[in-house]
Design an enzyme around this catalytic site. Structure first.
Site, short mmCIF file in Angstrom:
data_model
loop_
_atom_site.label_atom_id
_atom_site.label_comp_id
_atom_site.label_asym_id
_atom_site.label_seq_id
_atom_site.Cartn_x
_atom_site.Cartn_y
_atom_site.Cartn_z
N GLU A 100 -28.23 36.82 3.17
CA GLU A 100 -29.29 35.82 3.17
C GLU A 100 -30.64 36.43 2.78
OE1 GLU A 100 -29.46 33.58 6.83
OE2 GLU A 100 -31.43 32.75 6.32
N GLU A 105 -23.42 33.61 9.68
CA GLU A 105 -24.47 34.24 8.83
C GLU A 105 -24.69 35.67 9.33
OE1 GLU A 105 -27.59 31.29 9.69
OE2 GLU A 105 -27.09 30.31 7.79
N CYS A 136 -35.34 27.84 5.54
CA CYS A 136 -36.02 29.03 6.05
C CYS A 136 -36.42 29.99 4.93
CB CYS A 136 -35.15 29.75 7.07
SG CYS A 136 -33.54 30.22 6.46
N CYS A 137 -35.57 30.15 3.91
CA CYS A 137 -35.81 31.23 2.95
C CYS A 137 -37.03 31.05 2.05
CB CYS A 137 -34.56 31.50 2.12
SG CYS A 137 -33.17 32.06 3.13
N HIS A 175 -34.58 26.73 19.82
CA HIS A 175 -35.59 27.37 18.97
C HIS A 175 -37.04 27.13 19.38
CE1 HIS A 175 -32.10 27.92 16.34
NE2 HIS A 175 -32.82 28.65 15.50
N GLY A 230 -32.57 32.35 21.97
CA GLY A 230 -31.36 32.43 21.14
C GLY A 230 -31.66 33.05 19.79
N HIS A 231 -32.82 32.72 19.26
CA HIS A 231 -33.24 33.30 17.97
C HIS A 231 -34.51 34.12 18.20
CE1 HIS A 231 -34.07 34.01 13.85
NE2 HIS A 231 -33.33 33.04 13.36
#
Lengths: 639, 639
Positions: B329, B313, B409-410, B136, B185-186
């Site tokens: 999510e 997810e 994260c949210c 990340h 990757g993200h």
């Protein structure tokens, strides 16, 4: 009460076909698999493992490595058990010789102290009994004990029995004499020891079974402590700390909910019921009844399948019965049948035999392809190709039966059940013969009642069952106790054409008489097509209906319905038409008036879908998936 | 086209409350969490990690270990971004000082070569850039770049911007000048670099964004090769070989299905759309459109949620939209809103803004407790306490909002979206102002159109939206392009009480005029309660209906319906009654005539359940779960 497999000769249109399939296809096929003679399927190596273990004992080394699951030995055991049953009814010198050879090999793989397990002998000779949680030593012993008893019963040969008595004695020495603590991660030894006890009448085996049952869940942390101590793992990782998975969250007599790995659970409960039946332990009997009721009233699919979750192959929570992600393992329903049979030995009540029949004719038969060569492990109640087997949360749900599994528990388990089905159809207590399942054939009676009882029927599609008597002397003085199936709202019982005299107790009709060879006792069931509804607590089935005719649960399959089941609803008031059909081995097809909705192109719409009349074709659930990949649904919306 | 956040001052009954909540509760609460000042919640350590990284650079050692997720830095970035937006509209010297201090600290944690990442600086100094799959670094850089641009835009202070330009330059040097291979990757860096490019106009950043987009999926095995080479892992194991999880199964321009981790997917697509809008790359634009359509037509919940599976997810398969095991999510719906906004910059079409509105008022708002202190990560469409959160296959589905997450994260993602909502409500192109969302407030126009545009409304509960004009000179010569929401079957547009003159193009009404301060443009929507149906390809919704009023999706919750939702069905023909209510922050409640079935004690029954009339109470989905644990359902059976 005695096992009836030996004395019952099958002559049944549906199950007879399965029995022949077991004999002609499944047992030979499985033998080839166990001997690694089938190409393009998962390697078994199970027989080879025994050969390697024998080499180890004889030469101190072996030429290859152990291969397969830690419980690979049990596949051989289950195959031998099924072969034993088959040999009894269909003598086959060649097969028997090959079985004897396998038994000879098993004997050579046994240590001097009685220990028998190829995984440990070949791969981990120093780690015996250090990993009861994962290593399945007691489980494999249990299955081989069952095979040994069956082989002795069916062939009269006791070599395997003696081998397994030595193994059982070895276990007895360890856990009873040397007071080793612990209980098996996968129950099975308990029911097997009770079976060995029934055959040998050696009290040691009962004591040992009781020990494992009493030990479970008393030290709930046994497996956690063991994992810390042993410092090795079959699967990697640090063991499974989920006590419910192993049914060791509390002592078994206190357990109220069926939890954890479903096969382990019902094997355990079967062992508990067997001990309770033998010892008269009321607390244990009561625990069995509570667990039975929990399964049947809150955690069982309408097909007699159990285990709602792939994760842990497990029971989950009351009323959680998703259709599309069901695990519903074939072996778990087989275990439920074992449990039902033992409950019937505790008390005669049709609540056990009704479920036994439901599981047998639906989930268990569905586990096998009509050709006997492919098998479902997982038995979903809804399949949508493109999602089932493909979506990451449904990878376990296969739309067609695979050929064989690396973990091959289900096929040989089905074989041993179906080739000994007489044991489940009948039981006898003094002068009473209990008829639990309506399977055509002849039952030889040679204890107090002497003669033959013949059951003639076209069941499960025909609604008539006839019992005929062939006394050895003039008469058969007996009580015939016949289950009155829950789905038959009006069962007529006639003796020689006139209403028979009988009493009903807990779902069984008791007909007492002195029967002669002229007598004909006839049952006519109400085999109307029935709608069945779920409790509204089952979210997945809200607003939906399933269909049943006699013991058979039906489903809609794409192959009969223009490849589109999701657009279909059943009309609330529509009548069902039954059509005899030759397809799929001969079935009754059901046609029911329904509605087909137009498919809207958008995912969401403010418009109601247009509905048109549509005749929905239903087939028995047990034959689904025999015509390639297509949609399938047991529960259909009802409008 | 420019971001409108800065120039839009909110004055909205519903979203205004959320904006205040973000300012008064969420931002201060999150700051405390990041600084580990909240007891009994998961430790964050995110600020402390920066302090440790600064120590490392300054002293060569640090006093503690890194703690938290490998992407812990991004929590600080998202919080700073939200704080920036809040500071703009609600100046707060103390907060700004604390932000400046955090930025100061971030600066101290930056290496001389521009590199910035506390995980690597503190924990793995030798492993920089060796694990693009898991580590990340680019993701954290992306979020901090977004924060830097926002902080510069909102406070005029460029310290963080300069820090992040140095980091972006560092990345540019590595991947462009030194031709390092690989992609993140993200995804996130792509959209962030485009944002940095929009602000700085430095072509390097666009080139770098394009590089990451072009590289992805060309070498599909990049992560597999990297895992082999690097020989270390953040999570343990050997890396994730699922290419779809990372959207690298093929080059992005060839992708037709939205697959894999849903947040990664929509962040990637947002970056792709941003590049396409800037470069005019038709193939890239077309790929974005195809992916958008796949999400919206086949893979999106009615609440605007995406991601059907807990495992990964992730998106699963077309029409696989289970309600009870949904992942859905909050961050994924926020990402879908980002994607929609960028698609609107590619082409004005209400198909994007309708979804933007759906996701915002339903899934995203539902992510936050009404008190701003608890958050859903997972947003199911059906909850049954006892099963949801408890059954092994539903452990991820919490019946009430947890306080904070280890993977947090949210909450900060929702904060940064809701505190910059003006960016999504409006866009401007030359003389045309696009009104995408109906959020009350004042938009300052200072390019070619000069003046203020005021939107007055009680939306989303009131059906009227009024636009008022405050020209700097006499008139505002402009086109106002207003979205015509898909749920309003009859939208009346009136200028000063008379039907306005307008053209409709792709779901927008274009009203051209020279507006004065006397003018009032008024829209009246048809805000009737609507029934919404799923394609019958969605198995979970067969025979079911959902309700919507304006942009709001409704649900039935146990608290309003005697704690039993599973017994309820909606009558096909019943009318809905709307009741204004003060509860749950002020909502419109819907009452609809339905049927309640008696609860049958047995799991299966041959009897149909008795039905009685029952008034079903529905509340907006976004307020569910604010009254403790109880049942909830969006899709109700319709009879």
């Amino acid at each position: 009460m005695e096992d009836r497999m030996k004395n019952f000769t099958l002559d049944d249109s549906l199950l007879g076909r399965y029995e022949r399939l077991i004999k002609e296809v499944v047992i030979p096929y499985q033998e080839k698999v166990l001997k690694d003679e089938i190409p393009d399927t998962d390697k078994s190596h199970a027989i080879e493992n025994f050969r390697l273990a024998a080499q180890m004992l004889e030469n101190g080394v072996c030429e290859e490595e152990f291969y397969g699951m830690v419980f690979q030995d049990s596949d051989v055991a289950k195959w031998l058990e099924a072969a034993a049953y088959s040999l009894y009814h269909y003598p086959d010198k060649k097969l028997e010789k090959r079985c004897d050879e396998v038994i000879e090999l098993i004997g050579r793989a046994q240590h001097k102290d009685g220990y028998l397990n190829t995984y440990f002998t070949v791969k981990e000779p120093d780690k015996r009994w250090s990993n009861l949680e994962e290593a399945h030593e007691l489980y494999c012993a249990g299955h081989m004990i069952e095979a040994a008893v069956a082989y002795a019963e069916c062939t009269g040969k006791t070599k395997l029995l003696l081998i397994m008595c030595r193994m059982a004695d070895h276990i007895y020495k360890l856990f009873i004499e040397e007071e080793r603590k612990g209980y098996p991660g996968h129950p099975e030894i308990e029911l097997a020891l009770m079976r060995l006890y029934s055959y040998c009448k050696n009290e040691k085996y009962k004591k040992l079974a009781l020990y494992f049952i009493d030990a479970r869940g008393v030290d709930q942390d046994y497996f956690i402590k063991e994992a810390k101590k042993r410092k090795w793992s079959v699967w990697g990782g640090n063991g499974n700390s989920d006590k419910e998975y192993f049914q060791c969250q509390m002592p078994v007599r206190e357990q109220k909910k069926a939890v954890g790995h479903a096969v382990r659970a019902v094997y355990l409960y079967t062992g508990m019921a067997a001990v309770a039946a033998s010892t008269g332990d009321e607390k244990l009997k009561n625990a069995c009844k509570v667990l039975w009721d929990n399964i049947v009233q809150c955690r069982m699919y309408v097909t007699g399948a159990i285990g709602s979750a792939y994760e842990g192959e497990a029971f989950t929570k009351d009323y959680h019965l998703p259709n599309d992600t069901a695990y519903a393992e074939t072996c778990a329903s087989i275990g439920l049948i074992f449990f039902a049979k033992k409950m019937l030995s505790l008390e005669i009540d049709s609540k056990y035999s009704n479920v036994m029949e439901r599981a047998l004719y639906n989930c268990v038969l569905a586990g096998m392809q009509l050709d006997g060569k492919q098998f479902f492990y997982v038995n979903p109640l809804e399949v949508i190709p493109g999602i089932s087997g493909d979506a990451v949360s449904q990878r376990h749900v296969k739309p067609i039966r695979p050929k064989w599994f690396a973990c091959a528990c289900c096929p040989p388990n089905a074989a041993r059940l179906l080739s000994s089905i007489g044991n489940y159809a009948w039981s006898i207590q003094e002068n009473t013969v209990y008829s639990h399942l309506f399977i055509g054939g002849t039952l030889k009676l040679d204890d107090s009642i002497k003669g033959e009882l013949k059951l003639v029927t076209g069941y499960p599609y025909d609604d008539t069952v006839v019992y005929l008597f062939k006394p050895k002397q003039q008469i058969m003085k007996m009580t015939l106790a016949i289950r009155l199936p829950d789905w038959s709202f009006d069962t007529r019982i006639m003796l020689n054409g006139r209403k028979a005299d009988y009493q009903v107790k807990k779902g069984y009709a008791y007909i007492k008489g002195e029967f002669t060879k002229e007598d004909e006792l006839k049952l006519c069931f109400d085999m109307s097509v029935r709608r069945i509804y779920s409790s509204n607590r089952v979210s997945a089935n809200n607003g939906k209906v399933a269909f049943l005719k006699g013991p058979i649960i039906y489903c809609a399959e794409g192959a009969d319905n223009e490849e589109d089941i999701l657009s279909l609803s059943v009309k609330k008031s529509a009548n069902a038409v039954v059509l005899k059909s030759d397809k799929l081995g001969g079935i009754d097809e059901i046609v029911i008036e329904g509605l087909k909705s137009s498919t809207i192109d958008t995912l969401y719409s403010f418009e109601t879908m247009k509905l048109r009349s549509y005749d929905i074709k239903l087939i028995p659930y047990y034959v689904w998936g025999n015509r390639g990949t297509n949609q399938m649904r047991v529960w259909l919306p009802e409008l």
